[in-house]
Design an enzyme around this catalytic site. Sequence first.
Site, short mmCIF file in Angstrom:
data_model
loop_
_atom_site.label_atom_id
_atom_site.label_comp_id
_atom_site.label_asym_id
_atom_site.label_seq_id
_atom_site.Cartn_x
_atom_site.Cartn_y
_atom_site.Cartn_z
N SER A 176 -9.80 33.60 -63.40
CA SER A 176 -8.96 33.02 -62.12
C SER A 176 -8.98 31.52 -62.19
CB SER A 176 -9.38 33.79 -61.03
OG SER A 176 -10.38 33.60 -60.63
N LYS A 185 -12.95 29.97 -55.67
CA LYS A 185 -11.63 29.71 -55.77
C LYS A 185 -11.57 28.22 -55.16
CE LYS A 185 -9.73 33.55 -56.86
NZ LYS A 185 -10.91 33.91 -57.63
#
Lengths: 171, 182
Positions: free
Chosen positions: B49, B96
């Site tokens: 990701s 993230k």
Amino acid sequence: MGTRSLLWDITKKYFTVGLIGLTVSDRYASIVSVRGSSMSPAFNPRSDTNDYVLVEKFCLDKYRFSHGDVVVFSSPSNHKEKHIKRIIGLPGDWIGTPNMDDVLKVPEGHFWVEGDNSVSSLDSRSFGPIPLGLIRGRVTHVVWPPQRMGRVERETNQRPLSSLQDRPEFY
Amino acid sequence: MKFVYSQQDFAMGTRSLLWDITKKYFTVGLIGLTVSDRYASIVSVRGSSMSPAFNPRSDTNDYVLVEKFCLDKYRFSHGDVVVFSSPSNHKEKHIKRIIGLPGDWIGTPNMDDVLKVPEGHFWVEGDNSVSSLDSRSFGPIPLGLIRGRVTHVVWPPQRMGRVERETNQRPLSSLQDRPEFY
């Protein structure tokens, strides 16, 4: 043997004891003071003294929280503030709020928390359900003052809520 | 402080020596634990990701340095990469990038309206939008879920280096208090 060697020996012992204390306080259990009257009469029934309670952190690993558990958590709007409230709703519970006609389902991994003293409590009724990751520990005992020392019970006298999962007619 | 032992030390008595070694290992272990909990640790990155910043190819897992000083006084910025507990499962940790700060307005491609990031919360997204489970799914996250900030890649050697605060996300408005949207 020599003052220098003795001082070094004492320093090492204090350092190790301090480190053990820090690790225990971070990971296992610590004592915190309760401020405010949002959990009255369980804590701070009179505003003149602050109760001290024992907070255990074993619960963060494997424990399954129950209705009525009292937890310490970081505020969702300001991570430096810590609050102490009681768990009223578990993931999947439906919460009926008095202001609204509908019900709210507590999301996965979240809890609905409220103070025992509804009138002066800033809790999930204001900031919504909190994710478990914000919880910092579970309050098990009052340790001060002596006349109120004892285990903290899992009582809940909140308004009835439904613990039924998946009520399809509300979707 | 002694970490190398000689034959003379053994002459003192094996039991006393073993106790001495045990104490030293215990103290070193405790210091390591405290540093890892409170100051900095190294974690492995799983998934793609955050590709190409981390794990640009799926065959290896990058290792990154995570600092925890930021939890005390640091002001997070756009582009900081953070480690946080998942809002739906506190045992899972995600990595993230911070795309929105408290007060920012986020425009989501699926909807025509904009979302204001609440006080004390951040909007996070993975660099690799296609395979990233992030704030577009679980919404903005409260700062209390953040466990540290990623500062460096430490493994593999060819990618070692500082993690930069770049952000190539779709434009969002950082203007505070746009009254016409209330």
